[in-house]
Design a protein around this motif. Structure first.
Motif, mmCIF file in Angstrom:
data_model
loop_
_atom_site.group_PDB
_atom_site.id
_atom_site.type_symbol
_atom_site.label_atom_id
_atom_site.label_comp_id
_atom_site.label_asym_id
_atom_site.label_seq_id
_atom_site.Cartn_x
_atom_site.Cartn_y
_atom_site.Cartn_z
ATOM 1 N N LYS A 31 0.848 -1.194 0.000
ATOM 2 C CA LYS A 31 0.000 0.000 0.000
ATOM 3 C C LYS A 31 0.886 1.247 0.000
ATOM 4 N N GLY A 32 0.534 2.228 -0.750
ATOM 5 C CA GLY A 32 1.334 3.447 -0.795
ATOM 6 C C GLY A 32 2.512 3.282 -1.738
ATOM 7 N N ARG A 33 3.046 4.379 -2.211
ATOM 8 C CA ARG A 33 4.136 4.309 -3.189
ATOM 9 C C ARG A 33 5.485 4.068 -2.526
ATOM 10 N N VAL A 34 6.215 3.191 -3.131
ATOM 11 C CA VAL A 34 7.599 2.949 -2.731
ATOM 12 C C VAL A 34 8.363 2.717 -4.027
ATOM 13 N N SER A 35 9.543 3.225 -4.099
ATOM 14 C CA SER A 35 10.298 3.030 -5.340
ATOM 15 C C SER A 35 10.607 1.548 -5.504
ATOM 16 N N GLU A 36 10.645 1.160 -6.738
ATOM 17 C CA GLU A 36 10.872 -0.250 -7.032
ATOM 18 C C GLU A 36 12.176 -0.712 -6.393
ATOM 19 N N GLU A 37 13.158 0.162 -6.400
ATOM 20 C CA GLU A 37 14.459 -0.208 -5.858
ATOM 21 C C GLU A 37 14.370 -0.464 -4.350
ATOM 22 N N THR A 38 13.736 0.462 -3.644
ATOM 23 C CA THR A 38 13.595 0.301 -2.206
ATOM 24 C C THR A 38 12.841 -0.984 -1.880
ATOM 25 N N ARG A 39 11.761 -1.180 -2.609
ATOM 26 C CA ARG A 39 10.944 -2.381 -2.376
ATOM 27 C C ARG A 39 11.794 -3.628 -2.491
ATOM 28 N N LYS A 40 12.624 -3.661 -3.512
ATOM 29 C CA LYS A 40 13.454 -4.852 -3.709
ATOM 30 C C LYS A 40 14.419 -5.062 -2.566
ATOM 31 N N ARG A 41 15.023 -3.961 -2.134
ATOM 32 C CA ARG A 41 15.988 -4.079 -1.029
ATOM 33 C C ARG A 41 15.292 -4.639 0.205
ATOM 34 N N VAL A 42 14.114 -4.091 0.502
ATOM 35 C CA VAL A 42 13.365 -4.566 1.664
ATOM 36 C C VAL A 42 13.034 -6.042 1.510
ATOM 37 N N GLN A 43 12.457 -6.362 0.366
ATOM 38 C CA GLN A 43 12.023 -7.727 0.127
ATOM 39 C C GLN A 43 13.180 -8.701 0.306
ATOM 40 N N GLN A 44 14.304 -8.308 -0.258
ATOM 41 C CA GLN A 44 15.447 -9.213 -0.212
ATOM 42 C C GLN A 44 15.914 -9.423 1.226
ATOM 43 N N TYR A 45 15.974 -8.336 1.949
ATOM 44 C CA TYR A 45 16.454 -8.443 3.327
ATOM 45 C C TYR A 45 15.517 -9.276 4.206
ATOM 46 N N ILE A 46 14.212 -9.036 4.072
ATOM 47 C CA ILE A 46 13.303 -9.791 4.941
ATOM 48 C C ILE A 46 13.260 -11.258 4.536
ATOM 49 N N ASP A 47 13.443 -11.515 3.258
ATOM 50 C CA ASP A 47 13.505 -12.907 2.833
ATOM 51 C C ASP A 47 14.704 -13.574 3.484
ATOM 52 N N GLN A 48 15.795 -12.896 3.354
ATOM 53 C CA GLN A 48 17.053 -13.424 3.875
ATOM 54 C C GLN A 48 16.979 -13.660 5.380
ATOM 55 N N MET A 49 16.394 -12.726 6.084
ATOM 56 C CA MET A 49 16.315 -12.835 7.540
ATOM 57 C C MET A 49 15.098 -13.625 8.005
ATOM 58 N N ASP A 50 14.267 -14.009 7.053
ATOM 59 C CA ASP A 50 13.035 -14.716 7.368
ATOM 60 C C ASP A 50 12.176 -13.899 8.342
ATOM 61 N N TYR A 51 12.121 -12.617 8.052
ATOM 62 C CA TYR A 51 11.299 -11.744 8.893
ATOM 63 C C TYR A 51 9.818 -11.953 8.603
ATOM 64 N N LYS A 52 9.046 -12.100 9.668
ATOM 65 C CA LYS A 52 7.584 -12.205 9.522
ATOM 66 C C LYS A 52 6.956 -11.134 10.399
ATOM 67 N N PRO A 53 6.113 -10.312 9.817
ATOM 68 C CA PRO A 53 5.467 -9.269 10.622
ATOM 69 C C PRO A 53 4.655 -9.905 11.751
ATOM 70 N N ASN A 54 4.537 -9.227 12.826
ATOM 71 C CA ASN A 54 3.717 -9.676 13.934
ATOM 72 C C ASN A 54 2.256 -9.372 13.615
ATOM 73 N N VAL A 55 1.528 -10.437 13.359
ATOM 74 C CA VAL A 55 0.135 -10.266 12.928
ATOM 75 C C VAL A 55 -0.713 -9.632 14.018
ATOM 76 N N ILE A 56 -0.349 -9.869 15.251
ATOM 77 C CA ILE A 56 -1.103 -9.300 16.365
ATOM 78 C C ILE A 56 -0.993 -7.776 16.349
ATOM 79 N N ALA A 57 0.214 -7.313 16.173
ATOM 80 C CA ALA A 57 0.434 -5.865 16.151
ATOM 81 C C ALA A 57 -0.256 -5.247 14.942
ATOM 82 N N LYS A 58 -0.111 -5.924 13.826
ATOM 83 C CA LYS A 58 -0.769 -5.462 12.616
ATOM 84 C C LYS A 58 -2.275 -5.383 12.854
#
Lengths: 337, 337
Positions: A31-58
């Motif tokens: 949701k909301g605009r993010v540059s494609e580059e930033t999105r990729k960096r985020v995606q890659q890092y969370i994949d690598q770290m196996d980050y999962k958002p806390n659904v409760i907080a969300k």
DNA sequence: CTGAAAGCGCTTACAG
DNA sequence: CTGAAAGCGCTTACAG
């Protein structure tokens, strides 16, 4: 094999990447605009770290829980168990696919207290009712609380969104199939006549006769067969009236009919045909001589759950949906719907 | 009948009473000092307004969810269904009493992905496993993630906290009861010999003989009877060997044995005694001539859930608990345990 | 496209 | 005994 460290949070991810939490959140949710580059960096890092958002907080931030409740009758009998179980499996499948979880509530007819706890505790975003009664306390309560609800099966309460198999067409096709083979003295044994499903099935039964230009012989039609005694009585009478075939409205009735026929005369099953509705019992239980219409309870649960989630997420849906069935004749199998 | 207004929050309550949120929170939770007078005012107001704290928010603040997951085998067969269903009812009861809810996960033997979703999504505080395998992927995963777990039934994995009925004593008492009546040629039909429960039951069977100073006739003992064919075969052989009694290790075996005996000779049930373990099927299903040891699956679920919650809340508990059973002989009923 | 800040509704050190 | 404030981990106007 990593040890369990303290959970990564969105702040950790943001820090590491040198961006704000806002950006990370947006990159993940889409949701909301993010540059494609930033999105990729985020995606890659969370994949690598196996980050999962806390659904409760969300959930807290969005006033959602990403849980739904399924209400199962605590007093259902053995015959019905496979239906509810399969249905439940379908619901869980559908929920998991959309990242929701399923909270089970057992409740008895009169007492909606279990459900109330869950609602007042804000534990779920919606509810699926697996059995609705004529005066349904649970349904009323949920309506009053404005909680999204979908019911499995057909209820007389048309304000309730409900999903069911097309029992009427199914029974019509089954009956038509019998009539086409020249069978005329068709008996029928059904349960409680006030149940919507019983009426629908009988409606289909009658449809078949009408379509064939034949009259329904009501003296061969039995309702209210809910216990062994009544079913056996009906079978006795049907045999006396030389019925060529017995259409059973559900698994339990069918089991009793078969047992009764066997007890009366082992060879009877070869002369009197039996047809039935099959809700989820493993196939082997029913005799192979029985023609059946089969309903896929798991699919029913799956569709029901998806409908509920659509409502929760604000999509428009149909108030009443009918699912297909499978006609299994003795010679062959025909898909219908 | 009030309409649904926007939910009351702790801040609203605090404002109205002219105290801080802190105080209200303490008054409700009972943690920290609050004057008796303040506590009463708070209590009275929230009762009157029917205020219920938002469990999600509470959970976020405490890093808890007040949910537990129950893993049910998706591939369980009809025979086992009543057991799981009753167990589940007991679990839900116990959970509700302590204001927890139950999240259902269906999983197949090899695939713990459903469970993983729930754990990584932080949806639950603990898990009850209703069936544990020898190499249990789910149990291993949970151990690695350091998630509190309790298993229903007996597993070979002694590091797992588990709750079960006392199958060994039960089988011993059942067998002793038979031996006391002068029966000597006691046959036994059991399932997979590698299952802990099968071993325990056989252990009790052997105990009874030992206690009576009698030898076990291993030629009357059959294991690995998992399908109809094998069970019928065993019955045939036992009849040939003139067994006076057949002890069945579970409901399914018992059903097949009874059917087979009836088919062989309708009067056989009066001469060959049948004894069995009864896990949850409604009583009427089993013939009245069968001596049974009955296990209360619902109670098992109840105790299991309470144990899990004790662990979650940091209370100390026993690693292994055994629950009592009921010996139902043909003449009378004896409570044991 | 990006971020600082407020907010979801509760809890809990810390300081009176 | 009581409260102001920070925090749980996310989302989302609002303002660049």
């Amino acid at each position: 094999m990593e040890t369990v460290e303290k959970k990564l949070t969105i702040a950790d991810v943001a820090d590491y990447l040198g961006v704000s939490k806002t950006t990370v959140s947006r990159a993940i949710s889409g949701k909301g605009r993010v540059s494609e580059e930033t999105r990729k960096r985020v995606q890659q890092y969370i994949d690598q770290m196996d980050y999962k958002p806390n659904v409760i907080a969300k959930g807290l931030a969005q006033s959602k829980t990403f849980n739904i409740a399924v209400v199962i009758p605590a007093d259902c009998d053995m015959q019905e168990l496979p239906f509810f179980q399969n249905c439940m499996c379908g619901i869980c499948d559908a929920a998991a696919k959309r990242d929701y979880d399923v909270l089970t509530v057992y409740s008895t007819a009169g007492d909606p207290s279990g459900l109330e706890r869950i609602i007042t505790n804000h534990k779920v975003d919606g509810v699926v009712l697996t059995r609705t009664l004529v005066e349904d306390a649970a349904a009323d309560y949920l309506k009053r609380r404005e909680v999204p609800v979908v019911a499995v099966g057909s209820s007389a309460d048309t304000s309730l969104i409900q999903i069911d198999h097309d029992h009427r067409s199914a029974c019509q096709e089954l009956t038509s199939h019998l009539l086409k083979q020249g069978i005329r003295k068709v008996g029928m044994i059904g349960g409680n006549e006030s149940h919507v499903v019983t009426r629908n099935r009988f409606g289909g039964f009658a449809d078949a006769f009408r379509m064939a230009g034949l009259p329904v012989d009501m003296s061969l039609v039995y309702f209210g067969a809910e216990k062994a005694k009544e079913i056996e009585q009906a079978v006795d009478e049907l045999l006396e009236k030389n019925a060529e075939c017995i259409v059973c409205m559900d698994d339990m009735i069918c089991n009793h009919v078969i047992r009764k026929l066997r007890e009366t005369d082992v060879n009877l099953l070869n002369t009197v045909r039996v047809a039935s509705f099959y809700g989820g019992i493993s196939g082997s239980v029913l005799a192979s001589q029985v023609e059946t219409v089969e309903f896929d309870a798991k699919k029913l649960g799956f569709v029901t759950c998806n409908t509920l989630l659509d409502i929760i997420e604000g999509k428009q849906i149909a108030v009443k949906q009918l699912l297909p069935y499978k006609l299994r004749t003795i010679e062959q199998t025909v898909i219908a719907g």
